[in-house]
Scaffold this motif. Structure first.
Motif, PDB file in Angstrom:
ATOM      1  N   SER A 382     -13.630  -2.797  -1.041  1.00  0.00           N
ATOM      2  CA  SER A 382     -13.072  -3.989  -0.116  1.00  0.00           C
ATOM      3  C   SER A 382     -12.531  -4.999  -1.180  1.00  0.00           C
ATOM      4  CB  SER A 382     -14.073  -4.337   0.569  1.00  0.00           C
ATOM      5  OG  SER A 382     -15.054  -5.044   0.107  1.00  0.00           O
ATOM      6  N   SER A 466     -12.275 -11.870  10.445  1.00  0.00           N
ATOM      7  CA  SER A 466     -11.189 -11.513   9.662  1.00  0.00           C
ATOM      8  C   SER A 466     -11.218 -12.414   8.375  1.00  0.00           C
ATOM      9  CB  SER A 466      -9.983 -11.876  10.402  1.00  0.00           C
ATOM     10  OG  SER A 466      -9.667 -10.833  11.509  1.00  0.00           O
ATOM     11  N   CYS A 468      -7.962 -12.651   5.270  1.00  0.00           N
ATOM     12  CA  CYS A 468      -6.899 -12.126   4.600  1.00  0.00           C
ATOM     13  C   CYS A 468      -5.931 -13.244   3.791  1.00  0.00           C
ATOM     14  CB  CYS A 468      -6.032 -11.715   5.953  1.00  0.00           C
ATOM     15  SG  CYS A 468      -5.737 -12.656   7.012  1.00  0.00           S
ATOM     16  N   MET A 495      -1.234  -4.697   3.444  1.00  0.00           N
ATOM     17  CA  MET A 495      -2.349  -3.952   4.044  1.00  0.00           C
ATOM     18  C   MET A 495      -2.305  -4.411   5.650  1.00  0.00           C
ATOM     19  SD  MET A 495      -6.476  -4.119   2.928  1.00  0.00           S
ATOM     20  CE  MET A 495      -6.409  -5.700   3.257  1.00  0.00           C
ATOM     21  N   ILE A 497      -4.082  -5.524   8.735  1.00  0.00           N
ATOM     22  CA  ILE A 497      -5.295  -6.483   9.027  1.00  0.00           C
ATOM     23  C   ILE A 497      -5.672  -5.820  10.363  1.00  0.00           C
ATOM     24  CG2 ILE A 497      -6.540  -8.719   9.180  1.00  0.00           C
ATOM     25  CD1 ILE A 497      -3.761  -9.741   7.883  1.00  0.00           C
ATOM     26  N   THR A 532      -3.078   1.261   5.654  1.00  0.00           N
ATOM     27  CA  THR A 532      -4.401   0.849   6.487  1.00  0.00           C
ATOM     28  C   THR A 532      -5.218   0.113   5.439  1.00  0.00           C
ATOM     29  OG1 THR A 532      -5.381   3.172   5.599  1.00  0.00           O
ATOM     30  CG2 THR A 532      -4.095   2.822   7.978  1.00  0.00           C
ATOM     31  N   GLN A 533      -6.293  -0.280   5.941  1.00  0.00           N
ATOM     32  CA  GLN A 533      -7.157  -0.857   5.087  1.00  0.00           C
ATOM     33  C   GLN A 533      -7.992  -0.185   3.967  1.00  0.00           C
ATOM     34  OE1 GLN A 533     -10.047  -3.628   6.915  1.00  0.00           O
ATOM     35  NE2 GLN A 533     -11.631  -3.483   5.393  1.00  0.00           N
ATOM     36  N   GLU A 537      -7.508  -0.006  -0.023  1.00  0.00           N
ATOM     37  CA  GLU A 537      -8.722  -0.409  -1.060  1.00  0.00           C
ATOM     38  C   GLU A 537      -8.672   0.951  -1.910  1.00  0.00           C
ATOM     39  OE1 GLU A 537     -11.770  -2.178   2.436  1.00  0.00           O
ATOM     40  OE2 GLU A 537     -11.821   0.007   1.951  1.00  0.00           O
TER      41      GLU A 537
END
Length: 689
Positions: A382, A466, A468, A495, A497, A532-533, A537
């Protein structure tokens, strides 16, 4: 921030390799060969990691986005006996530095003499305290020696230590094309600045010649050091094992989740120091804002056993960056294991000095992104998008001033504010949002209006939890409601959120709404890619999905462990000299429940053993030798089976039972029912060479 224009050219003469290029600094950032950099510094203690694992662990740190390594040289790890220096095995500093050089990883060497690091007596050997060392010529044998001072006797032994360390670093300093970029003297020192300057002058006489030198920026010195001699580095933690309180959210750790201009923490080492004073903070602003102890996790002390979450580390890092920091240093980024010595090498209340807390004998996992055995924890991934952003946008980010449209002094759990900050310069900027606080249920913030660089974003909702970074007037975007991550080879990566619809407004006037991620294969527009997250990552990792590689668990049958002795009478939990519960002694484990564990022969891969148990403290033995221990906090006890001697298939586990009403803080996840048990044992395949 003071708009200082002073550049400290610390040595001249560029070299062909990165390691030889000139390093400078100003009020904003480091510069290498004139190019601004925002390093990610990860702490790993080389003497707490087996020598044969150094290379793969340094590579894993590099893959995680770490661009600078910090490591302590613990004095009592290398001179536990007076006059007997050990540089063998996992104490071989030179070989560790050679590994860092081969992996092109710069190093900040933290050479003490006092380190702390939860080491016995802060890393200063027992023989320095009691009995007294051999007196110097003309000195009285019974004259007390003042530690961490300009006492000539103390400095005599420190000079001998520094000269020994220098034998390990010759030819590996930055000017020689080696990895050593900087050096820290002592740690968490609160006395006269002249002591730190005496250490620096000593190091220079010996031959240390590095781009810059550092000190911890807490507590405030009683007298200063001259400007530019030592860069102060700061930190913050989400929780602290050192708190005297047994309450869940004790202390001022909640302040680490608020954007603020104030650099110092009011939460670090609160058992030792008073941080009520904020004097001298304006002087610090003439230096770049760097951290060296941003909590990558937290240890468990016997009396206080925090359970850390991946969001804690990410939120603090984002907040520090949004508050103006241009170097994020994680303590720890990689956990470790205390080496074997003539005695136990952990901090405890029964030792002569640095006895504020009782720590595990062997375990120094720290719940870090990379754990004690190199296991990859969720925040390893992360944090990567944040680290990629710091590397790729350093030139733009570093000179940006921080602005705080939100309150800076928000009370614990106060849900009436959206916590956000802006960094901006010359019409470009980044909006930092943190709607998270450890163990507080912050709500979604609706119809939020954000502005930076004169650009107003459309109203939108910030979901609970959240965190960011949004770009404004960056890379052809007027704004985007997606996190900025990286730019490589003309491609810009964003990315998505979770919970926020992606809008990308281009400088051309075109607005893309409800944009969906397409991965790295197809841009959403021009050179813009939305991920995507999970994809973000793992961006640029060339070794596949490590989470998938390490996710297959083999559950051992219950016949693989057998209780061979019930626990005896419960021990009396005593309060130590610092008025918190003392950990059990070696003798106490004679009354522990005893299990025999049979591990499979001929393991097909590097197996991490996870012992899911309930109890107070567990200790693992191999052939009668202690190899691991664990203060129970609701998580499993771990051991890397590849570290066992060849042919060993049987281990002994001793567990002391939980008792009713123990004077200990346990996290909410822990089952504190009195007694002890093993629920299951699992093996997990780890990636490795």
């Amino acid at each position: 921030m003071i708009l200082a224009t002073l550049l400290m050219t610390v040595f001249a003469g560029a070299r062909a390799s990165d390691f030889g290029k000139p390093v400078t600094w100003d009020a904003y950032s480091l510069m290498i060969d004139g190019r601004r950099v925002c390093p990610v510094m990860g702490e790993i203690h080389y003497s707490r990691v087996p020598r044969e694992e150094w290379r793969q662990e340094v590579r894993k740190m590099k893959d995680g986005g770490v661009t600078l390594i910090a490591t302590y040289v613990f004095w009592n790890h290398i001179e536990e006996q007076e006059g007997v220096f050990r540089w063998d095995g996992q104490r071989d500093l030179r070989q560790f530095l050679e590994v860092c050089k081969a992996e092109q990883m710069p190093v900040v060497l933290r050479i003490g003499p006092f380190c702390h690091g939860e080491a016995r007596c802060g890393g200063i050997p027992d023989w320095m305290w009691n009995p007294s060392p051999t007196p110097l010529e003309g000195e009285q044998a019974d004259k007390p020696m003042r530690m961490r001072s300009e006492d000539p006797r103390f400095l005599h032994y420190v000079e001998r230590l520094y000269r020994q360390i220098f034998t390990q670093v010759q030819g590996l300093q930055w000017k020689d094309g080696g990895p050593i970029m900087a050096c820290q003297f002592d740690n968490e020192y609160r006395g006269r600045g002249s002591y730190l300057m005496a250490l620096k002058q000593m190091a220079l006489r010996i031959g240390f010649d590095l781009p810059f030198y550092t000190r911890t920026g807490w507590p405030e010195l009683s007298t200063p050091v001259p400007y530019g001699e030592l860069l102060p580095l700061y930190g913050d933690y989400a929780d602290g094992f050192w708190e005297r309180s047994l309450e869940e959210t004790a202390g001022n750790y909640y302040k680490a989740f608020n954007f603020k201009a104030f650099r110092s923490s009011t939460a670090i080492a609160t058992e030792q120091f008073d941080y009520s004073s904020t004097t001298g903070e304006s002087k610090a602003e003439a230096y770049p804002y760097f951290t060296c102890e941003l909590g990558g996790g937290m240890m468990t002390a016997y009396h206080r056993r925090p359970y850390l979450y991946p969001e804690d580390a990410y939120s603090m890092a984002l907040v520090k960056l949004g508050s103006g920091s241009n170097l994020l240093g994680y303590y720890m980024y990689h956990g470790g294991t205390n080496p074997d010595g003539l005695t136990w090498l952990n901090e405890m209340q029964r030792t002569l000095a640095t006895n504020y807390n009782d720590m595990p004998v062997k375990n120094y996992d720290f719940q870090a992104p990379l754990g004690e055995f190199g296991q990859v924890n969720p925040h390893y991934y992360s944090l990567r998008p944040l680290h990629l952003f710091m590397k790729d946008y350093a030139d733009l980010l570093a000179p940006m001033e921080a602005r705080f449209p939100c309150e800076q002094d928000i009370a614990k759990g106060d849900d009436s504010h959206l916590r956000w900050a802006v960094r901006e310069k010359d019409g470009s900027g980044f909006i930092f949002i943190n709607n998270y606080e450890r163990l507080q249920n912050l709500s979604a913030k609706r119809n939020v209006e954000l502005e930076a660089c004169g650009v107003k974003l459309p109203k939108f909702t910030i979901p609970a939890g959240s965190m960011c970074i949004l770009p404004v007037n960056v890379d052809g975007m007027r704004y985007a409601t997606a996190q900025i991550v990286a730019r490589r080879e003309g491609k810009v990566y964003l990315m998505q959120i979770p919970g926020i619809s992606t809008i990308i407004a281009l400088q051309s006037g075109k607005v893309l709404r409800n944009v969906k991620p397409r991965g790295t294969a197809k841009p959403v527009c021009g050179n813009l890619y939305l991920l995507t997250q999970k994809d973000a990552e793992h961006l640029f990792l060339d070794d596949g999905n490590r989470e998938d590689n390490a996710s297959s668990l083999q559950r051992l049958p219950e016949t693989a462990w057998q209780k061979v002795r019930e626990a005896g009478s419960p021990r009396k939990i005593t309060m130590g000299v610092n008025k918190v519960a003392e950990e059990p002694t070696d003798e106490d484990f004679e009354q522990a429940a005893v299990y025999k564990i049979t591990v499979p022969k001929n393991l097909a891969c590097r197996q991490l053993m996870r012992i899911n148990y309930r109890g107070d403290v567990a200790r693992l033995y191999c052939n009668g030798e202690l190899i691991a221990d664990n203060f129970y906090n609701g998580r499993p006890m771990l051991y890397g089976l590849w570290r066992l001697p060849t042919g060993v298939t049987e281990l002994e586990l001793r567990i002391l039972p939980l008792q009713a009403n123990m004077p200990i803080y346990f996290p909410r996840e822990a089952d504190t029912t009195p007694g002890e048990s093993i629920m299951s044992i699992e093996l997990e395949c780890q990636s490795g060479e």
